[in-house]
Design a protein around this motif. Structure first.
Motif, PDB file in Angstrom:
ATOM      1  N   MET A   1       0.821  -1.190   0.000  1.00  0.00           N
ATOM      2  CA  MET A   1       0.000   0.000   0.000  1.00  0.00           C
ATOM      3  C   MET A   1       0.871   1.263   0.000  1.00  0.00           C
ATOM      4  SD  MET A   1      -3.112   0.893  -0.131  1.00  0.00           S
ATOM      5  CE  MET A   1      -4.545   0.368   0.699  1.00  0.00           C
ATOM      6  N   THR A   2       1.980   1.221   0.734  1.00  0.00           N
ATOM      7  CA  THR A   2       2.867   2.382   0.758  1.00  0.00           C
ATOM      8  C   THR A   2       3.445   2.634  -0.629  1.00  0.00           C
ATOM      9  OG1 THR A   2       4.632   0.921   1.488  1.00  0.00           O
ATOM     10  CG2 THR A   2       3.518   2.180   3.177  1.00  0.00           C
ATOM     11  N   LEU A   3       3.807   1.563  -1.310  1.00  0.00           N
ATOM     12  CA  LEU A   3       4.344   1.699  -2.665  1.00  0.00           C
ATOM     13  C   LEU A   3       3.313   2.322  -3.590  1.00  0.00           C
ATOM     14  CD1 LEU A   3       6.504   1.159  -4.826  1.00  0.00           C
ATOM     15  CD2 LEU A   3       5.566  -1.150  -5.057  1.00  0.00           C
ATOM     16  N   LEU A   4       2.093   1.858  -3.526  1.00  0.00           N
ATOM     17  CA  LEU A   4       1.032   2.365  -4.389  1.00  0.00           C
ATOM     18  C   LEU A   4       0.768   3.850  -4.137  1.00  0.00           C
ATOM     19  CD1 LEU A   4      -1.070   1.437  -6.489  1.00  0.00           C
ATOM     20  CD2 LEU A   4      -2.620   1.031  -4.578  1.00  0.00           C
ATOM     21  N   ILE A   5       0.706   4.235  -2.886  1.00  0.00           N
ATOM     22  CA  ILE A   5       0.427   5.633  -2.540  1.00  0.00           C
ATOM     23  C   ILE A   5       1.563   6.545  -3.006  1.00  0.00           C
ATOM     24  CG2 ILE A   5       0.168   7.229  -0.598  1.00  0.00           C
ATOM     25  CD1 ILE A   5      -1.366   4.980   0.839  1.00  0.00           C
ATOM     26  N   THR A   6       2.800   6.143  -2.778  1.00  0.00           N
ATOM     27  CA  THR A   6       3.921   7.004  -3.174  1.00  0.00           C
ATOM     28  C   THR A   6       4.097   7.052  -4.687  1.00  0.00           C
ATOM     29  OG1 THR A   6       5.463   5.186  -2.771  1.00  0.00           O
ATOM     30  CG2 THR A   6       5.182   6.808  -1.019  1.00  0.00           C
ATOM     31  N   TYR A  50       8.600  -9.791  -0.519  1.00  0.00           N
ATOM     32  CA  TYR A  50       8.056 -10.890  -1.328  1.00  0.00           C
ATOM     33  C   TYR A  50       9.006 -12.081  -1.323  1.00  0.00           C
ATOM     34  CZ  TYR A  50       6.584 -13.652  -5.313  1.00  0.00           C
ATOM     35  OH  TYR A  50       6.195 -14.685  -6.111  1.00  0.00           O
ATOM     36  N   ALA A  51      10.295 -11.827  -1.392  1.00  0.00           N
ATOM     37  CA  ALA A  51      11.270 -12.919  -1.357  1.00  0.00           C
ATOM     38  C   ALA A  51      11.201 -13.669  -0.031  1.00  0.00           C
ATOM     39  CB  ALA A  51      12.673 -12.381  -1.583  1.00  0.00           C
ATOM     40  N   THR A  59      -1.622 -11.314   0.148  1.00  0.00           N
ATOM     41  CA  THR A  59      -2.850 -11.443   0.931  1.00  0.00           C
ATOM     42  C   THR A  59      -2.661 -10.869   2.337  1.00  0.00           C
ATOM     43  OG1 THR A  59      -2.194 -13.663   1.583  1.00  0.00           O
ATOM     44  CG2 THR A  59      -3.675 -13.485  -0.317  1.00  0.00           C
ATOM     45  N   PRO A  60      -2.452  -9.555   2.428  1.00  0.00           N
ATOM     46  CA  PRO A  60      -2.259  -8.955   3.762  1.00  0.00           C
ATOM     47  C   PRO A  60      -3.599  -8.854   4.499  1.00  0.00           C
ATOM     48  CG  PRO A  60      -2.253  -7.254   2.109  1.00  0.00           C
ATOM     49  CD  PRO A  60      -2.349  -8.564   1.378  1.00  0.00           C
ATOM     50  N   ASP A  61      -3.554  -8.835   5.795  1.00  0.00           N
ATOM     51  CA  ASP A  61      -4.778  -8.635   6.565  1.00  0.00           C
ATOM     52  C   ASP A  61      -5.110  -7.137   6.614  1.00  0.00           C
ATOM     53  OD1 ASP A  61      -2.650  -8.003   8.175  1.00  0.00           O
ATOM     54  OD2 ASP A  61      -3.471  -8.892   9.989  1.00  0.00           O
ATOM     55  N   ALA A  62      -6.318  -6.842   7.070  1.00  0.00           N
ATOM     56  CA  ALA A  62      -6.808  -5.458   7.047  1.00  0.00           C
ATOM     57  C   ALA A  62      -5.959  -4.538   7.927  1.00  0.00           C
ATOM     58  CB  ALA A  62      -8.258  -5.424   7.491  1.00  0.00           C
ATOM     59  N   ASN A  67      -2.195   0.053   8.394  1.00  0.00           N
ATOM     60  CA  ASN A  67      -0.908   0.584   8.859  1.00  0.00           C
ATOM     61  C   ASN A  67      -0.051   1.056   7.688  1.00  0.00           C
ATOM     62  OD1 ASN A  67      -1.434   0.181  11.559  1.00  0.00           O
ATOM     63  ND2 ASN A  67      -0.475  -1.842  11.621  1.00  0.00           N
ATOM     64  N   ASP A  68      -0.028   0.279   6.615  1.00  0.00           N
ATOM     65  CA  ASP A  68       0.738   0.676   5.434  1.00  0.00           C
ATOM     66  C   ASP A  68       0.171   1.934   4.793  1.00  0.00           C
ATOM     67  OD1 ASP A  68       2.495  -1.384   5.754  1.00  0.00           O
ATOM     68  OD2 ASP A  68       1.663  -2.637   4.137  1.00  0.00           O
ATOM     69  N   ALA A  69      -1.157   2.056   4.790  1.00  0.00           N
ATOM     70  CA  ALA A  69      -1.782   3.258   4.221  1.00  0.00           C
ATOM     71  C   ALA A  69      -1.407   4.490   5.044  1.00  0.00           C
ATOM     72  CB  ALA A  69      -3.292   3.091   4.164  1.00  0.00           C
ATOM     73  N   PHE A  70      -1.451   4.378   6.368  1.00  0.00           N
ATOM     74  CA  PHE A  70      -1.063   5.505   7.223  1.00  0.00           C
ATOM     75  C   PHE A  70       0.412   5.855   7.030  1.00  0.00           C
ATOM     76  CE2 PHE A  70      -4.715   4.508  10.229  1.00  0.00           C
ATOM     77  CZ  PHE A  70      -5.474   5.576   9.776  1.00  0.00           C
ATOM     78  N   LEU A  71       1.249   4.847   6.886  1.00  0.00           N
ATOM     79  CA  LEU A  71       2.665   5.100   6.658  1.00  0.00           C
ATOM     80  C   LEU A  71       2.886   5.789   5.316  1.00  0.00           C
ATOM     81  CD1 LEU A  71       5.556   4.791   7.644  1.00  0.00           C
ATOM     82  CD2 LEU A  71       5.582   2.505   6.621  1.00  0.00           C
TER      83      LEU A  71
END
Length: 105
Positions: A1-6, A50-51, A59-62, A67-71
């Protein structure tokens, strides 16, 4: 999610920079560098994660997604703060200098 947002922030800032590229008075190029640097950092993090985790990475949990979105949003906000400070320090248009001189008089 952090990657997508940035990455989205990097793309938007790059488009804004490209539209105003010849003059770049607002130093949007600095913002682009900050966002693309963060995107590259999160990309490397995603590859190593991923490695390590394998298919479970997709398949991350909610709670982890939140947390990733907030980061990711915190990284965007921090880059904006750095960009604004850069604008104030450089003061290309002389607005801050004029305001400070007006207060002294």
């Amino acid at each position: 999610m952090t990657l997508l947002i940035t990455v989205f922030a990097a793309i938007v800032s790059t488009i804004a920079w490209y539209k105003h590229a010849p003059d770049d008075i607002m130093k949007i190029s600095t913002l682009c560098y900050l966002y693309w640097g963060a995107s590259l950092m999160w990309l490397v993090d995603a590859v190593f994660e991923y490695a390590e985790a394998g298919a479970e990475y997709f398949t991350p949990d909610a709670e982890n997604m939140l947390n990733d979105a907030f980061l990711g949003l915190a990284v965007i906000a921090f880059a904006l703060v750095v960009w604004v400070l850069t604008l104030l320090i450089c003061d290309q248009k002389g607005i801050l200098k004029a305001a400070l001189q007006k207060k002294q008089n």
